[in-house]
Design a protein around this motif. Structure first.
Motif: not given
Ligand code: F0G
Length: 462
Positions: A49-53, A412-421
């Motif tokens: 899961i890429d939360l770099l930017t 990122p906008r519109r990319v990951y889901t709540q499960a990823h969070m």
């Protein structure tokens, strides 16, 4: 008037997916070692899961992709440039625009034109590339943000505000002609994604107006700031985000924009200005650094996608879901007792590395260390926003020692889901549990400019 809704649930459904690589802990340890403990140097294929930017990482809509097919790849006078210009005028209200390949391209041109050697550039906290271009143009950045911004525990809702007394002090001490302009970001990235209030911006306009000082707006995340004004500032609860965005822009004289954030594109940016003379100079300079003034380093299709993205970015339903997802992750971490910057920012959740790893001195790079640990734990990639990002003071050669030592989990906008969070929150909690065993880093390679991108580190012995 904005619609009241109970949930931040996404106003879109998924049409295409991109598979992710799942790695083992052993693979991640090896990859991190090879990357010199710098998450910027990891191959993205080894990231889960890429939360770099949130920069250039958004998912475009089907309308934007359709727009890409309408690219007019003429060297000069592409129709997509005129569409982009019209969108910027309609949604932001600035008069003249100069396209650039991304935000820092605009910062370079604007700084070179508007800063005279030795002038001060006060701003509501620094941003890495923005300050560097101000300094390269001979300017001296001065932080005039409110003190609350430097305190991760302060619950003040508008930590992006300018402390007007600090600005007045600078004017009194040096004179208004020593100030190139006031540099204002909506929202303030390095403070943890914190907004500025409309009341503060109005007061700033009044003060600068008295002294003939211009306000330049880093509008990279202006829609997110407008949403926070709608949610938290008296008198704005019934106004649409689009209306608030335009009101913010109208209080400033020009802007630089990294369209890779709010505007939902993977590449692009622009400079905007209401003054014809500055525009003329910028339009001339852009051909030196970026490209002709009707493409500025972008393909025609990129400009089309941006024009559509700008429109989508100021819709209430979009921005509520975007910020809602960030708040969801922030709340989960707060519920687990993990130290984060409060209030939760609009583009990411910022871990307070000083409180997370209190046994590490700032010179052992706590935030860099924490970002590395998180990657090893779960393949979640975050970014250091502390002493490494702050760089060195050119005059003394010593590090800048920022009060905030943060790890940014940028969504990122519109990319990951709540499960990823949920995966992210659980991984942070696991690292937090064994925090006492974490040792710091030492820097073994340091590039001259924006060192955080390419610096390398080694683990300190226990
Ligand atoms: N201003 C702000 C507030 C930014 O966050 C960025 C980029 C820029 C200017 C520069 O724009 O990257 O298009 O040249 N921020 C990215 C980030 C890199 O990860 O926060 P750029």
């Amino acid at each position: 008037m904005p619609q009241k809704r109970d949930s931040w649930a996404e106003p879109y459904k998924i049409k295409m997916v991109e598979p992710l690589t799942m790695t083992t802990r052993g693979q991640r340890e090896k990859a991190l070692e090879e990357a010199g403990h710098n998450t910027f140097l990891l191959p993205s294929e080894l990231v889960y899961i890429d939360l770099l930017t949130d920069s250039g990482t958004s998912a475009m809509s089907d309308r934007q992709w359709a727009g890409m097919m309408l690219g007019d790849e003429a060297y000069a006078g592409s129709r997509n440039f005129y569409r982009l210009e019209a969108a910027i005028r309609k949604y932001y209200g600035y008069k003249y625009i100069v396209p650039t390949h991304q935000g820092r391209g605009a910062e370079n041109i604007l700084s070179q034109i508007m800063i005279k050697k030795g002038q001060f550039v006060p701003g509501n906290m620094y941003f890495t590339t923005t300050r560097l271009h101000q300094e390269l143009a001979g300017g001296r950045f001065v932080d005039i943000i409110v003190d609350e911004a430097h305190d991760p525990e302060s619950l003040f809702p508008f930590k992006g505000n300018v402390d007007l007394d600090k600005l007045q002090g600078l004017i009194d001490q040096h004179g208004a002609d020593k100030i190139a302009y006031v540099s204002i970001a909506t929202t303030v990235n390095m403070a943890g994604g914190q907004p500025i209030s409309m009341a503060n911006l109005k007061a700033l306009r009044e003060l600068t107006g008295k002294h003939g000082i211009r306000i330049i707006h880093d509008m990279t995340r202006v829609a997110e700031n407008a949403f926070m004004i709608q949610q938290n500032e008296a008198g704005y609860g019934t106004k649409a985000v689009a209306e608030i965005v335009k009101e913010i822009c109208a209080l400033t004289d020009g802007a630089t924009m990294s369209a890779k954030k709010d505007a939902l594109v993977n590449i692009g940016g622009f400079m905007a200005i209401n003054d014809w003379d500055i525009f003329e100079e910028a339009r001339n300079m852009v051909v030196v650094y970026e490209g002709l003034h009707t493409y500025g380093g972008m393909a025609g299709r990129d400009m089309e996608a941006m024009a559509i993205g700008i429109e989508e970015s100021v819709q209430d339903d979009h921005i509520r879901a975007r910020v809602g997802q960030v708040f969801y992750l922030g709340q989960r971490l707060l519920d687990m007792g993990v130290p984060i910057v409060k209030p939760v920012g609009t583009h990411g959740v910022f871990l307070d590395a000083k409180a997370f790893l209190p046994h590490l001195p700032q010179t052992a790079f706590p935030a860099q260390t924490l970002a590395a640990e998180l990657y090893v734990d779960s393949g979640v990639r975050a970014m250091e926003r502390g002493i490494v990002s702050a760089g060195r003071n050119k005059e003394t050669g010593d590090h800048y020692y920022p009060k905030l030592e943060l790890v940014r989990l940028t969504i990122p906008r519109r990319v990951y889901t709540q499960a990823h969070m949920d995966v992210v929150a659980e991984s942070v909690a696991r690292v937090y549990e064994h925090r006492d065993n974490i040792t710091g880093l030492k820097m073994v390679y340091e590039p001259k400019y924006l060192r955080f991108f390419q610096a390398k580190f080694e683990k300190l012995p226990k």
